[in-house]
Enzyme design. Structure first.
Site, short mmCIF file in Angstrom:
data_model
loop_
_atom_site.label_atom_id
_atom_site.label_comp_id
_atom_site.label_asym_id
_atom_site.label_seq_id
_atom_site.Cartn_x
_atom_site.Cartn_y
_atom_site.Cartn_z
N ASP A 10 9.29 0.49 10.95
CA ASP A 10 8.70 -0.85 10.92
C ASP A 10 9.49 -1.73 11.88
O ASP A 10 10.73 -1.73 11.86
CB ASP A 10 8.73 -1.43 9.51
CG ASP A 10 7.69 -0.79 8.60
OD1 ASP A 10 6.98 0.13 9.05
OD2 ASP A 10 7.61 -1.19 7.42
N HIS B 124 13.85 0.97 9.60
CA HIS B 124 13.59 -0.24 10.39
C HIS B 124 14.28 -0.10 11.75
O HIS B 124 15.46 0.25 11.83
CB HIS B 124 14.10 -1.48 9.66
CG HIS B 124 13.21 -1.88 8.52
ND1 HIS B 124 13.32 -1.32 7.27
CD2 HIS B 124 12.19 -2.76 8.45
CE1 HIS B 124 12.40 -1.84 6.47
NE2 HIS B 124 11.70 -2.72 7.16
#
Length: 301
Positions: free
Chosen positions: A115, A265
């Site tokens: 992400d 992430h």
């Protein structure tokens, strides 16, 4: 307030109440509101990653509940090492909306997903490690990332990765019930992607923070999207509170399982530093890496 056997009174209840009153007074109404909002935010994020360890009875209970529809925050319960965790919605329930959180539990495959809300210098080493291991990944991007880092987006595509839709503004999508507003968050990013790359965007969607509703899942499906949650993640998103290498390996090696959809992430400095070694360790454990295209093909057959 209860009477004890010796006839005296138990004031523990009132003691707790008094402590609470004093605590509120010390903070002040405004400070308490801010503190509460922060705690709720952190609590939501912790739920999304889900650090829970379940007994077999608890796991069975959660699995039964997962058969029903589930709204809110995506969460996981880990009951057995090397096994797919129990989600707060079952794989069967999600499938009716073209949604997934894990692959087949009997195949040692890992699906890497990242992400990306913004760029802070860690995407390049992540891409370098993926290229070294010939490992495909999916990057779920928001509008800010695509606007500020178009060259990295183009590199992702050139090196065979999937760019998915993480919405334009990264809102709490579970609070969006109107079809027009929901579709706009996804279609605006589609438009920006096409302007940036000259290509149509793959219709793969990940709800920001794992927050969703059944109507969200249905609307995404009606737009032609496949929705992807995850079966393994860890707290890696705080830029000023990064996990150590040892902490990362403990979670990511200890909880890996066949068919894992791993959420990382790309803003994490730790991830940029350890990914090469992490991929090597997973390979040494007998795993290989596949794309989300492979996941949907395998579990749809």
């Amino acid at each position: 307030m209860n009477m004890k056997n010796d006839g005296s009174w138990d004031f523990s209840f009132w003691g707790i109440m008094l402590t609470g009153v004093l605590f509120l007074g010390a903070f002040g109404a405004g400070q308490w509101a801010a503190q509460k909002a922060e705690l709720l935010r952190e609590g939501t994020e912790q739920l999304a990653v889900s650090e829970s360890r379940l007994s077999k009875g608890e796991a069975d209970s959660l699995e039964a509940k997962a058969e029903a529809s589930a709204d809110g925050n995506w969460g996981l319960g880990f009951s057995q090492e090397g096994k797919t965790p129990v989600g707060n919605a079952s794989a069967e329930y999600l499938r009716q909306f073209d949604a997934w959180y894990a692959g087949k539990p009997d195949e040692k495959v890992i699906y890497l997903t990242f992400d990306a809300g913004y760029e802070n210098g860690n995407t390049e080493p992540i891409l370098d490690a993926l290229k070294k291991h010939n490992a495909p990944a999916a990057f779920f991007l928001v509008g800010n990332y695509m606007e500020t880092s178009p060259e990295l987006v183009k590199r992702m595509i050139a090196e065979g990765h999937t760019v998915g839709n993480h919405t334009y503004h990264h809102p709490d999508m579970s609070k969006i019930s109107g079809k027009e507003a929901f579709e706009k968050e996804l279609s605006d990013l589609e438009t920006l992607y096409e302007q940036t790359t000259g290509q149509k965007m793959k219709k793969y969607y990940r709800p920001p923070q794992g927050k969703y509703s059944e109507s969200n899942l249905q609307m995404a499906k009606e737009m032609g999207y496949k929705t992807f949650f995850w079966s393994l993640a860890y707290v890696d998103w705080y830029a000023d509170k990064q996990p150590s290498k040892e902490e990362a390996f403990k979670k990511l090696l200890g909880r890996i399982h066949p068919g894992a959809v791993v959420l990382l992430h790309s803003t994490s400095k730790t991830n940029g530093e350890i990914l090469d070694e992490l991929l090597t360790k997973w390979e040494e454990m007998g795993y290989r890496f596949e794309s989300l295209d492979y996941l949907t093909a395998q579990t749809s057959s």
